[in-house]
Motif scaffolding. Structure first.
Motif, PDB file in Angstrom:
ATOM      1  N   SER A  53       9.602  -4.046  -5.547  1.00 27.18           N
ATOM      2  CA  SER A  53       9.529  -2.598  -5.784  1.00 27.18           C
ATOM      3  C   SER A  53       8.493  -2.205  -6.829  1.00 27.18           C
ATOM      4  O   SER A  53       7.914  -1.139  -6.759  1.00 27.18           O
ATOM      5  CB  SER A  53      10.901  -2.065  -6.204  1.00 27.18           C
ATOM      6  OG  SER A  53      11.798  -2.270  -5.165  1.00 27.18           O
ATOM      7  N   PHE A  99       0.823  -1.210   0.000  1.00 26.90           N
ATOM      8  CA  PHE A  99       0.000   0.000   0.000  1.00 26.90           C
ATOM      9  C   PHE A  99       0.853   1.254   0.000  1.00 26.90           C
ATOM     10  O   PHE A  99       0.406   2.327  -0.379  1.00 26.90           O
ATOM     11  CB  PHE A  99      -0.936   0.029   1.209  1.00 26.90           C
ATOM     12  CG  PHE A  99      -1.811  -1.188   1.301  1.00 26.90           C
ATOM     13  CD1 PHE A  99      -2.451  -1.673   0.177  1.00 26.90           C
ATOM     14  CD2 PHE A  99      -1.980  -1.836   2.505  1.00 26.90           C
ATOM     15  CE1 PHE A  99      -3.242  -2.799   0.255  1.00 26.90           C
ATOM     16  CE2 PHE A  99      -2.771  -2.959   2.585  1.00 26.90           C
ATOM     17  CZ  PHE A  99      -3.404  -3.442   1.458  1.00 26.90           C
ATOM     18  N   GLU A 100       2.076   1.116   0.502  1.00 26.21           N
ATOM     19  CA  GLU A 100       3.035   2.206   0.431  1.00 26.21           C
ATOM     20  C   GLU A 100       4.275   1.629  -0.236  1.00 26.21           C
ATOM     21  O   GLU A 100       4.498   0.412  -0.212  1.00 26.21           O
ATOM     22  CB  GLU A 100       3.432   2.715   1.828  1.00 26.21           C
ATOM     23  CG  GLU A 100       2.295   2.929   2.786  1.00 26.21           C
ATOM     24  CD  GLU A 100       1.607   4.261   2.581  1.00 26.21           C
ATOM     25  OE1 GLU A 100       2.051   5.031   1.694  1.00 26.21           O
ATOM     26  OE2 GLU A 100       0.627   4.528   3.284  1.00 26.21           O
ATOM     27  N   PHE A 101       5.069   2.529  -0.835  1.00 27.53           N
ATOM     28  CA  PHE A 101       6.284   2.061  -1.465  1.00 27.53           C
ATOM     29  C   PHE A 101       7.476   2.767  -0.841  1.00 27.53           C
ATOM     30  O   PHE A 101       7.396   3.960  -0.557  1.00 27.53           O
ATOM     31  CB  PHE A 101       6.222   2.276  -2.970  1.00 27.53           C
ATOM     32  CG  PHE A 101       5.269   1.326  -3.636  1.00 27.53           C
ATOM     33  CD1 PHE A 101       5.729   0.149  -4.205  1.00 27.53           C
ATOM     34  CD2 PHE A 101       3.911   1.582  -3.636  1.00 27.53           C
ATOM     35  CE1 PHE A 101       4.842  -0.752  -4.781  1.00 27.53           C
ATOM     36  CE2 PHE A 101       3.020   0.688  -4.207  1.00 27.53           C
ATOM     37  CZ  PHE A 101       3.492  -0.480  -4.789  1.00 27.53           C
ATOM     38  N   PRO A 102       8.570   2.031  -0.613  1.00 25.43           N
ATOM     39  CA  PRO A 102       9.728   2.641   0.037  1.00 25.43           C
ATOM     40  C   PRO A 102      10.272   3.814  -0.785  1.00 25.43           C
ATOM     41  O   PRO A 102      10.284   3.749  -2.011  1.00 25.43           O
ATOM     42  CB  PRO A 102      10.747   1.506   0.085  1.00 25.43           C
ATOM     43  CG  PRO A 102       9.968   0.252  -0.095  1.00 25.43           C
ATOM     44  CD  PRO A 102       8.780   0.622  -0.935  1.00 25.43           C
TER      45      PRO A 102
END
Lengths: 315, 373, 281
Positions: free
Chosen positions: B77, B61-64
């Protein structure tokens, strides 16, 4: 089987290059995803709102020459409106003052009348809140033109009031002062914009945490003090947005002065419309519109600031 | 830290140098964690420490902002949430309000184009697993909090994920239900053998359920270790403070003697302690923190204290808790009193405690922790 | 909100509430009475809008419905309204989803731009679009009116849909993605059914705004007339007034029905969610 596996792995390795990189960037960028989604809306708003307003600004620096427009940039239109002793100058200030004072009175009257209603529905109505809200909302959505026209029927020379009073034998001749003056505009607008005042004030009143009032009562405030020290200051956002939502559009109202204003009730919008109709001077119309908008904006900013400061003195 | 963990080599779920920034705020900073297949792993920390953000990055739901997450050796990724072999149990449970229980659980199966019969079989199986058989027709708004929690679990597990992510799944339940669900979850995890990543702010919950725990604080992973190691050998002040209760003493390193380190601690005088496993920060004159847990302090008969492992104080506040007594003992040369938890067994020996009474405190040198200052 | 105690009025404040109630009812009369004259006179058997009433008739309605120009204008308004409503609701839905689901830089500014038409007098919007369509040589017609109405109604759609989107748990959509559905299928299986009352409400409200709008249609219509513009053009002819009133009364009734429907859907949806939230947590 084998070939498809190979081609798949090949496309995967290609994917980790440019395409995968782009995809990963898109996935990790909320800005990109958000604006991609919002893009069509923003494009429409740019085409139908921003671009026209920019063009309006440009036009106000141009000059009408017969049926063509000279696009040399000039401040002449603004000089005509603000500095030179021209008919535009006199008309602009007369109509501007009239528009602002009519709208000011309308705003004041509408908000003052609406506040108790909003207060009543927010604090005293318990069972039929929804019904009240619907009743107060319906006029907001019905035809503005027809609501204004209704007043022409009521106030007119042969209208409801005059013919009614005449048929009752109270008056012999129609009362002429009812229609075609600033007062008839104020009455009509106060009626037409009522819902715009009630809804924002109601929302801000409804949001007030009722325990704050209990706390104030507990600390020794009576009902009036509670209202003045708690409810009123906390309802300010609603009052301010109601006032702005009424004042700004009514300064630019066209229909009402045209229908019930008469010659003594013409407002700024009527003058602007003439530049796009009979007079056919679009640059002047653009400059008039922008000047009016700018001054109204200034008035709003200063009045809201002054009002906020005054309310913040309530302790 | 992750280097010392045994799971590094065969880590099924690897979080490598992951940093997440939201509009200038760093939510997670350079996190490195490696989680083994079948492990029950917890992310523990106070609210706002970044544990939920880290979990949401694992879910997709979030990406680094920087770094990468690997599942089964594959870089995630560019993999969106719906393509990942993980499923999640949400804090709010996120039960679809417009679907009934059956359709909620079957939600993820639709994509697999199974026969209606197979779907029904799997849903019934899942309902049986969570001890709610026959509940399929129930509407979503007719469920209790505990039922919602179980259905959220079933909805995730029915897809047979490789990793199950749980975001404070027990937080909304009352205490009793929570405790029974803790046991049940742990049992379930053992029986299905799926890797669990469990987010919680409740240290007891984390300690009792997990194989290993990562303690997070202000976006940083401070320590990754087994529950026992976290409690007995925390590697920094924050971890020691967050897990259990503990007394801290400002101290200065005097030197080393055999396997021991000699400290000068405010209120305790000269103190002897075991050298910690990682002791790069210990050098003569260095400022460090000595720390000891209340229950590791013993109350000794007067004059029985060993040098370097005892101190004399005066009892201040005192609370009787049945199985133990909590004492606040004032030491000279230190403003804060020392907390002591005396177990009943030793209390019997020393009869009773009174405010103002003089006592001697003693401890094993292995119980005195030395932490970076 | 629902749980906070409401009953704080001491006996002393009960009396002012009666005063307030009388004022409120008087205000409702002020709000509705003028508008009620339209249907009253539309049913009056007289060519003049004056008291005393002459008797009941429906001939003005027959006249209105047999006026080919008025029917053409009505059709134009229905077309413009329908296209505007669908477009504005679609655009509003996209923007509402973006604003409520993503952390975006400058989201506040973008929202401000979209909401701006509410704060600018319609005359300024109207004339500025006349300039634009003139500059790009797009002849004034129903097409330009529709573009204007879409711009005008997007803020209304946005307001309704943002409230609806905020009304349900964001993790429902995440749960769908997490369970393997694509973004598109997630929209159809989760977002759409949950936002549906808001979408319908938005469609109805934007339709009404467009259908009733006069000034922008007046500036942008060219020779094409929407119903309000046609009515405006007929106000000058006293002989036409009764049939205009008849059409006006029909519009009012239709608007009222649509508004009540839209408001009912909007509020019902919101309170449903509130109830569920209360049970769930």
């Amino acid at each position: 089987m084998a070939t498809s596996a190979i081609s798949q792995s090949a496309s995967q390795s290609a994917g980790t290059g440019a395409r995968g990189g782009l995809r990963a960037w898109f996935l990790r960028s909320e800005n990109a995803r958000g604006y991609a989604l919002m893009g069509p809306t923003l494009v429409i708003m740019f085409i139908a709102l921003a671009a026209p307003l920019i063009l309006l600004l440009l036009y106000s620096f141009w000059t009408q020459e017969g049926y063509t427009v000279n696009t040399t940039l000039t401040f002449d239109r603004y000089f005509d409106i603000f500095v030179n002793d021209t008919s535009e100058n006199r008309l602009f200030w007369t109509l501007f003052q009239r528009s602002v004072s009519i709208s000011g009175v309308v705003t004041l009257v509408t908000v003052l009348l609406a506040y108790p209603i909003a207060y009543y529905v927010a604090f005293h109505v318990k069972k039929y809140k929804f019904l009240w809200l619907i009743l107060l909302t319906i006029p907001f959505w019905t035809s503005y033109l027809l609501r204004v026209f209704a007043w022409k029927i009521i106030l007119g020379y042969q209208g409801v009031i005059n013919s009614g009073l005449q048929s009752l034998g109270i008056i012999d001749a129609p009362l002429e002062f009812l229609l075609y003056n600033p007062t008839s505009i104020v009455i009509t607008l106060a009626h037409a914009w009522a819902a715009f005042a009630i809804l924002p004030i109601y929302v801000s009143l409804e949001k007030i945490d009722r325990t704050l009032l209990e706390a104030a009562a507990d600390l020794g405030d009576g009902p009036w003090r509670r209202f003045w020290r708690i409810t009123f200051p906390l309802s300010m956002p609603g009052v301010i947005s109601a006032a702005v939502l009424i004042f700004v559009p009514t300064t630019g109202d066209y229909v009402t002065p045209e229908l019930v204003g008469g010659t003594q009730g013409k407002m700024l919008a009527n003058l602007i419309q003439i530049q796009f109709g009979k007079s056919n001077d679009w640059p002047l119309g653009a400059a008039l519109a922008l000047s009016g908008l700018a001054f109204v904006g200034l008035i709003v900013v200063f009045t809201v600031a002054a009002f906020r400061a005054a309310v913040s003195r309530v302790r | 830290m992750s280097k010392s963990s045994p799971a590094t080599q065969d880590g099924y779920l690897r979080i490598e140098h992951v940093t997440k920034r939201f509009m200038g705020v760093t939510a997670v900073e350079n996190a490195n964690i490696s989680i083994a297949r079948g492990e029950f792993f917890s992310l523990l920390g106070p609210s706002g420490c970044g544990k939920t953000t880290l979990l949401r990055m694992i879910a997709g739901f979030e990406f680094p902002t920087e770094g990468a997450i690997y599942m089964d050796g594959q870089d995630m990724s560019a993999v969106p949430a719906n393509k990942r072999p993980s499923n999640m149990v949400f804090q709010s449970y996120a039960i679809f309000p417009h679907l009934n229980v059956h359709d909620n659980i079957a939600y993820g199966l639709r994509r697999l184009r199974l026969s209606r019969r197979e779907v029904n079989r799997r849903v019934e199986e899942a309902l049986a697993m969570i001890h709610l058989p026959g509940l399929g027709k129930r509407r979503a708004d007719q469920l209790s909090g505990g039922q919602r929690q179980r259905i959220a679990l079933a909805r995730a597990l029915v897809n047979r994920p490789k990793v199950l992510l749980l975001d404070e799944p027990l937080g909304a339940l009352d205490k009793k239900l929570r405790e029974s669900m803790q046991l049940e979850l742990r049992e379930l995890q053992r029986s299905v053998g799926i890797t669990f990543v469990f987010v919680t702010h409740d240290q007891e919950e984390a300690l009792s359920m997990s194989d290993r725990i990562a303690v997070m604080f202000k976006g940083k992973v401070l320590q990754v270790a087994s529950p026992r190691a976290l409690y007995e050998a925390p590697n920094c002040r924050e971890v020691a403070d967050f897990i259990g209760s503990i007394n801290f003493f400002e101290a200065t390193v005097r030197g080393q003697e055999g396997g021991d380190v000699i400290l000068e601690a405010a209120g305790l005088g000269t103190v002897r302690a075991n050298l910690p496993a990682e002791h790069g920060f210990i050098s003569p004159g260095a400022r460090v923190i000595a720390a000891i847990r209340p229950e590791k302090i013993l109350l000794l008969a007067d004059g029985n204290g060993q040098p370097g492992q005892s101190a004399v104080g005066v009892i201040g506040a005192h609370a009787y808790l049945g199985d133990r007594d909590h004492l606040q003992v004032a030491l000279s040369g230190r403003k804060e009193p020392v907390a002591v938890a005396a177990q009943q067994i030793e209390r019997a020996l020393t009869a009773r405690f009174d405010s103002g009474q003089k006592v001697t405190l003693g401890w094993d040198k292995a119980a005195m922790l030395v932490l970076p200052g | 909100m629902m749980a906070t105690p409401r009953r704080i009025q001491s006996p002393k404040t009960a009396r002012p509430s009666i005063g307030l109630m009388i004022f409120a009812i008087a205000y409702l009369v002020f709000l509705y009475l003028p508008v009620l004259f339209l249907p009253v006179f539309s049913l009056n058997d007289s060519a003049f809008i004056k008291f005393p009433l002459e008797g009941f008739t429906t001939r003005w309605y027959d006249e209105a419905l047999s006026d080919q120009n008025m029917i053409a204008a009505l059709m134009n308004s229905l077309k413009v309204g329908a296209i505007s409503a669908v477009s504005a609701t679609f655009l509003g839905l996209l923007a509402a989803k973006a604003v409520t689901r993503y952390r975006m830089r400058g989201a506040g500014t973008a929202m401000g731009v979209i909401m701006l038409p509410l704060f600018i007098p319609e005359i300024v919007l109207g004339i500025s679009m006349v300039l634009l369509f003139d500059a790009v040589d797009l002849p004034l017609s129903l097409v330009t009116v529709t573009i204007g109405h879409i711009m005008l109604t997007v803020p209304f759609a946005m307001a309704v849909l943002i409230a609806r989107m905020d009304g349900f748990d964001k993790s429902l959509e995440e749960a769908s993605l997490d369970l393997g559905e694509s973004a598109w299928m997630t929209f159809w299986r989760v977002t759409f059914p949950l936002v549906l009352p808001g979408i319908v409400s938005s469609l109805l409200l934007t339709f009404i705004v467009s259908f009733d709008e006069f000034l922008i249609a007046f500036f942008l219509g060219g020779t094409d007339m929407t119903l309000p513009v046609y009515i405006w053009s007929q106000l000058r002819f006293p002989a036409k007034l009764p049939s205009v009133l008849a059409m006006g009364a029909l519009i009012l009734v239709a608007s009222c029905v649509l508004v009540v429907l839209a408001e009912w859907l909007r509020r019902r949806g919101v309170s449903d969610e509130a109830k569920k939230g209360a049970i769930g947590i």
